[in-house]
Design a protein around this motif. Structure first.
Motif, PDB file in Angstrom:
ATOM      1  N   LEU A  79       0.741  -1.005   0.036  1.00 13.81           N
ATOM      2  CA  LEU A  79       0.013  -0.255  -0.054  1.00 13.81           C
ATOM      3  C   LEU A  79       0.950   1.194  -0.012  1.00 13.81           C
ATOM      4  N   ASP A  80       1.088   1.707  -1.149  1.00 21.22           N
ATOM      5  CA  ASP A  80       1.902   3.175  -1.419  1.00 21.22           C
ATOM      6  C   ASP A  80       3.262   2.603  -0.864  1.00 21.22           C
ATOM      7  N   GLU A  81       3.858   3.183   0.196  1.00 14.28           N
ATOM      8  CA  GLU A  81       5.115   3.033   0.347  1.00 14.28           C
ATOM      9  C   GLU A  81       5.193   1.954   1.582  1.00 14.28           C
ATOM     10  N   TRP A  82       4.138   1.403   1.863  1.00 11.60           N
ATOM     11  CA  TRP A  82       4.063   0.421   2.896  1.00 11.60           C
ATOM     12  C   TRP A  82       4.049  -1.061   2.547  1.00 11.60           C
ATOM     13  N   MET A  83       4.410  -1.941   3.160  1.00  7.41           N
ATOM     14  CA  MET A  83       4.352  -3.240   3.067  1.00  7.41           C
ATOM     15  C   MET A  83       3.863  -4.037   4.084  1.00  7.41           C
ATOM     16  N   PHE A  84       2.985  -4.890   4.141  1.00  3.72           N
ATOM     17  CA  PHE A  84       2.442  -5.706   5.400  1.00  3.72           C
ATOM     18  C   PHE A  84       2.499  -7.222   5.099  1.00  3.72           C
TER      19      PHE A  84
END
Length: 434
Positions: A353-358
């Motif tokens: 998600l955008d610059e996030w990784m989960f």
């Protein structure tokens, strides 16, 4: 009175008109190029459009219009233009790269990541392959390739501070019931013989893991791994073969050495799913007589099914079987079995998600020990059931820096009460990838 048309005059006038159109189009192209170089992208776009109307079908003008839309932030129109160009020249890597950029900007991260990956692996333009590799690593939140030459390496350093509410003895798998904080450092590096074609290349790899507890230093761990391998892409899938050597220390003292042989095969069912099969044989030897009972070997079979959804979620379902044979521990009249058969089932999901990784993971593991424990003359069969949940959130601050937070919870239920435990670990970290 009929007017007689001179064919020669008609031909000349047609030629003059065509020449006039070409001159006019070239004049507009020149004005467009000048406006573009000055940063006046809206004016440049209008000139390119007029030039294209005077000379329809000019591929270069189409490309320039698409680039103007990128500069102006008209991502939907830029995507439409690059898609049209891609249909005309599907093998043009520059068009594919720009199309991937527009997909990324429009939020189609999963599709953009796949396009960048394909370019990084298959483009003959090394500079473009490097740019695509960087884009892919940013979206994947993973490794960053360095160097545009035929040899290529990737590396990372991660430092994390954590809190462990129940430190587990690595050598016995028993709970210590000690709560402590720790500092963990992870260093990884991999070198490819052919950096432009990692799917068909020899590689060398190295990993160092170092953990330091604040109070219970007896459970500090140092682990060094060195490996060599070869991957080869075929029409059926990609096979991998490799060897790894590991050496470790526990609490500052020599612990174990292992040598393993790995063989794997992976492939795709379609664009949305894939599979992998991995086999491993591992020889384990103690470096101290205190751990002779852990000498032995391990055979592992790992099967995985991978897929991705339209919303960008990637998932993996994995089954793992271990046949672990050890020397076991004899202490006086007591006997402790460390030889075990294990079945594990894991479900993992990755979402960008955008610059996030989960990354979320659920795992269930059953361990059935081959021989009965004998403690104070009483024989008991040991069987463990372990459930584990983990979640990682990672944010990329730049092409090289990331910050992360990890939490894991483990619950182990055993037929022998000394192996029952619940454990929670929270970690906050920062990483440099280069």
């Amino acid at each position: 009175m009929k007017r007689i048309i001179n064919p020669l005059a008609l031909l000349l006038s047609t030629a003059l008109l065509a020449c006039s159109c070409v001159v006019f189009a070239e004049s507009l192209r020149t004005q467009a190029d000048q406006s573009f170089s000055r940063g006046n992208y809206q004016d440049a776009l209008e000139f390119y459009q007029q030039a294209y109307s005077a000379n329809p079908g000019d591929w270069a003008l189409q490309y320039n219009m698409a680039v103007c839309h990128v500069k102006l932030g008209n991502w939907a129109q830029a995507r439409e233009d690059f898609m049209a160009l891609n249909q005309q020249q599907p093998d043009n890597p520059l068009v594919v790269y720009n199309l991937a950029i527009t997909e990324k900007k429009l939020g189609n991260v999963d599709l953009a990541r796949d396009m960048f990956f394909d370019l990084s692996q298959g483009s003959e333009d090394e500079s473009l392959a490097l740019l695509a590799s960087r884009q892919y690593r940013q979206l994947a939140g993973n490794e960053v390739s360095v160097g545009a030459g035929p040899s290529q390496w990737i590396a990372s350093i991660d430092v994390s501070y954590g809190v462990d509410d129940n430190v587990i003895d690595s050598s016995t798998s028993e709970s210590t019931e000690d709560k402590d904080s720790f500092l963990e450092t992870l260093v990884t590096a991999r070198w490819y013989q052919d950096g432009a074609h990692k799917k068909d290349s020899w590689y060398l790899e190295g990993t160092g893991l170092f953990s330091r507890y604040q109070s219970v230093s007896d459970y500090d761990m140092d682990l060094i791994i060195l490996g060599v391998g070869k991957s080869n892409a075929t029409d059926f899938g990609r096979w991998l073969v490799g060897m790894r050597a590991e050496t470790s220390q526990l609490g500052g003292e020599d612990y174990l050495q292992t040598l393993s042989l790995n063989l794997g095969l992976e492939g795709d069912f379609n664009h949305q799913s894939g599979w992998s099969v991995n086999l491993r044989r591992q020889d384990i030897s103690s470096q101290s007589s205190d751990y002779d009972y852990l000498d032995g070997d391990n055979y592992r079979v790992d099967l995985a099914y991978l897929g991705k959804l339209d919303n960008g979620l990637r998932w993996k379902l994995r089954y793992r079987f271990d046949d672990d044979s050890r020397d076991d521990l004899i202490s006086g009249s007591d006997f402790y079995s460390y030889s075990v058969n294990r079945h594990g089932l894991m479900l993992q999901g990755i979402y960008l998600l955008d610059e996030w990784m989960f990354i979320g993971k659920l795992e269930h593991r059953i361990s059935d020990y081959k021989d009965d424990h004998i403690i104070d003359g009483v024989e008991d069969h040991r069987q463990d059931s372990r459930d584990q949940f983990s979640l990682r959130a990672e944010r990329r601050l730049s092409s090289n820096w990331i910050v992360s937070a990890d939490y894991s919870y483990t619950s182990n239920s055993s037929s022998l009460s000394q192996y029952d435990y619940d454990r929670g670990v929270l970690m906050l970290g920062a990483g440099l990838q280069f």
